[in-house]
Write an enzyme that holds these catalytic residues in place. Sequence first.
Site, mmCIF file in Angstrom:
data_model
loop_
_atom_site.group_PDB
_atom_site.id
_atom_site.type_symbol
_atom_site.label_atom_id
_atom_site.label_comp_id
_atom_site.label_asym_id
_atom_site.label_seq_id
_atom_site.Cartn_x
_atom_site.Cartn_y
_atom_site.Cartn_z
ATOM 1 N N TYR A 148 -0.824 8.910 -3.826
ATOM 2 C CA TYR A 148 -0.722 7.902 -2.758
ATOM 3 C C TYR A 148 -2.110 7.590 -2.182
ATOM 4 C CZ TYR A 148 0.472 5.947 1.838
ATOM 5 O OH TYR A 148 0.546 5.155 2.965
ATOM 6 N N LYS A 152 -4.429 4.110 -2.267
ATOM 7 C CA LYS A 152 -4.822 3.397 -1.043
ATOM 8 C C LYS A 152 -6.355 3.288 -0.954
ATOM 9 C CE LYS A 152 -0.793 2.474 0.793
ATOM 10 N NZ LYS A 152 -0.339 1.088 1.025
HETATM 11 N N1 LIG Z 1 4.473 4.684 8.148
HETATM 12 C C1 LIG Z 1 3.248 5.202 8.149
HETATM 13 O O1 LIG Z 1 2.979 6.203 8.846
HETATM 14 C C2 LIG Z 1 2.163 4.593 7.303
HETATM 15 C C3 LIG Z 1 0.876 5.136 7.408
HETATM 16 C C4 LIG Z 1 -0.135 4.596 6.643
HETATM 17 C C5 LIG Z 1 0.117 3.508 5.832
HETATM 18 N N2 LIG Z 1 1.392 2.993 5.746
HETATM 19 C C6 LIG Z 1 1.598 1.856 4.843
HETATM 20 O O2 LIG Z 1 2.315 0.831 5.503
HETATM 21 C C7 LIG Z 1 3.079 0.091 4.550
HETATM 22 C C8 LIG Z 1 4.521 -0.010 5.024
HETATM 23 O O3 LIG Z 1 5.043 1.313 5.072
HETATM 24 P P1 LIG Z 1 6.349 1.754 5.888
HETATM 25 O O4 LIG Z 1 5.982 2.975 6.623
HETATM 26 O O5 LIG Z 1 6.952 0.604 6.589
HETATM 27 O O6 LIG Z 1 7.240 2.238 4.657
HETATM 28 P P2 LIG Z 1 8.767 2.030 4.267
HETATM 29 O O7 LIG Z 1 9.603 1.994 5.484
HETATM 30 O O8 LIG Z 1 9.045 3.031 3.195
HETATM 31 O O9 LIG Z 1 8.731 0.566 3.630
HETATM 32 C C9 LIG Z 1 8.073 0.331 2.411
HETATM 33 C C10 LIG Z 1 8.356 -1.086 1.969
HETATM 34 O O10 LIG Z 1 7.762 -1.273 0.661
HETATM 35 C C11 LIG Z 1 8.738 -1.849 -0.180
HETATM 36 N N3 LIG Z 1 8.569 -1.482 -1.582
HETATM 37 C C12 LIG Z 1 8.313 -0.251 -2.098
HETATM 38 N N4 LIG Z 1 8.298 -0.300 -3.443
HETATM 39 C C13 LIG Z 1 8.564 -1.594 -3.773
HETATM 40 C C14 LIG Z 1 8.692 -2.291 -5.011
HETATM 41 N N5 LIG Z 1 8.566 -1.671 -6.191
HETATM 42 N N6 LIG Z 1 8.967 -3.619 -4.992
HETATM 43 C C15 LIG Z 1 9.114 -4.269 -3.812
HETATM 44 N N7 LIG Z 1 8.988 -3.668 -2.614
HETATM 45 C C16 LIG Z 1 8.720 -2.351 -2.599
HETATM 46 C C17 LIG Z 1 10.068 -1.302 0.350
HETATM 47 O O11 LIG Z 1 11.127 -2.186 0.064
HETATM 48 P P3 LIG Z 1 12.326 -1.906 -0.935
HETATM 49 O O12 LIG Z 1 12.530 -0.431 -1.020
HETATM 50 O O13 LIG Z 1 13.453 -2.697 -0.386
HETATM 51 O O14 LIG Z 1 11.818 -2.510 -2.196
HETATM 52 C C18 LIG Z 1 9.837 -1.335 1.851
HETATM 53 O O15 LIG Z 1 10.161 -2.596 2.385
HETATM 54 C C19 LIG Z 1 2.929 0.828 3.209
HETATM 55 O O16 LIG Z 1 1.967 0.201 2.411
HETATM 56 C C20 LIG Z 1 2.447 2.211 3.634
HETATM 57 O O17 LIG Z 1 1.699 2.845 2.621
HETATM 58 C C21 LIG Z 1 2.414 3.518 6.466
#
Ligand SMILES: NC(=O)c1ccc[n+]([C@@H]2O[C@H](COP(=O)([O-])OP(=O)(O)OC[C@H]3O[C@@H](n4cnc5c(N)ncnc54)[C@H](OP(=O)(O)O)[C@@H]3O)[C@@H](O)[C@H]2O)c1
Length: 229
Positions: A148, A152
Amino acid sequence: MNLLITGAGKGIGYAATEYALRAGHNVIAISRQIQALEALQAQYPTTLQVFSIDIAQAEALTSLLPCLQQAGKLDALIHNAGVLINKPFLDLTDEDWAQSWNVNVMATVRLTRLCLPFMGVVGKAHIVHVGSMGGFQGSTKFEGLASYSTSKGALATLTECLAVELAEKNIHVNCLCLGAVNTQMLQQVFPVYDAPMSSEQMGKYLIQFATEHTPFYNGKVLPVAVSVP
Ligand SMILES: NC(=O)c1ccc[n+]([C@@H]2O[C@H](COP(=O)([O-])OP(=O)(O)OC[C@H]3O[C@@H](n4cnc5c(N)ncnc54)[C@H](OP(=O)(O)O)[C@@H]3O)[C@@H](O)[C@H]2O)c1
């Protein structure tokens, strides 16, 4: 403005989509699971277009072309979708690495390639990579996140490269390295941790950054974190 948001079905991406629609933008929203987005579409039938696409499948992305052609121009492309595989380095298989890189990096590359003809030149446009503090150089690292965090990190470098190449087209490219936000993804790694940031707060910030901060940043890899993790 016309925005495209990936990973819009839940978490930060869903909150960002909801905020963008409330702010009056047109949104093309992509996720594999689109139930929540379809419910939102009932409220925004003319300004929200929803696509159920697995962005890891290169050919599936081309189904977006008619929609982009109809929109004519894209003001902001928000690469928010991400996958996190939490395994010790020695347990990570080639398939795990391929999945991390396909979703987090290659889908970003392919989607940007597809969208570029509809961006910039006359008006300014903004590409925002949603990175992570895990991929920010010198940040605290956590066990199990090698595939991961390296993917990133690649997004951060891609940001700097694209910013140079696209500057003449009036397209700015920036990467927001997020800290912990309360979503399903965070729970996967830190099940009992209560992050000081909600998906609604981060979704709002993401849209404000993508739509209002375009003139102020280009090629920047910015930490957006108030906590560790
Ligand atoms: N939450 C945190 O603490 C955190 C920290 C640092 C960075 N981030 C980044 O923020 C972003 C959003 O994360 P989140 O926390 O909201 O995560 P999340 O709730 O797991 O959501 C991830 C999203 O990515 C989509 N996704 C994953 N694989 C996919 C695929 N093959 N095709 C299409 N869509 C896909 C999922 O949709 P489906 O499953 O419906 O496809 C979902 O809508 C990510 O890039 C994550 O790395 C999050």
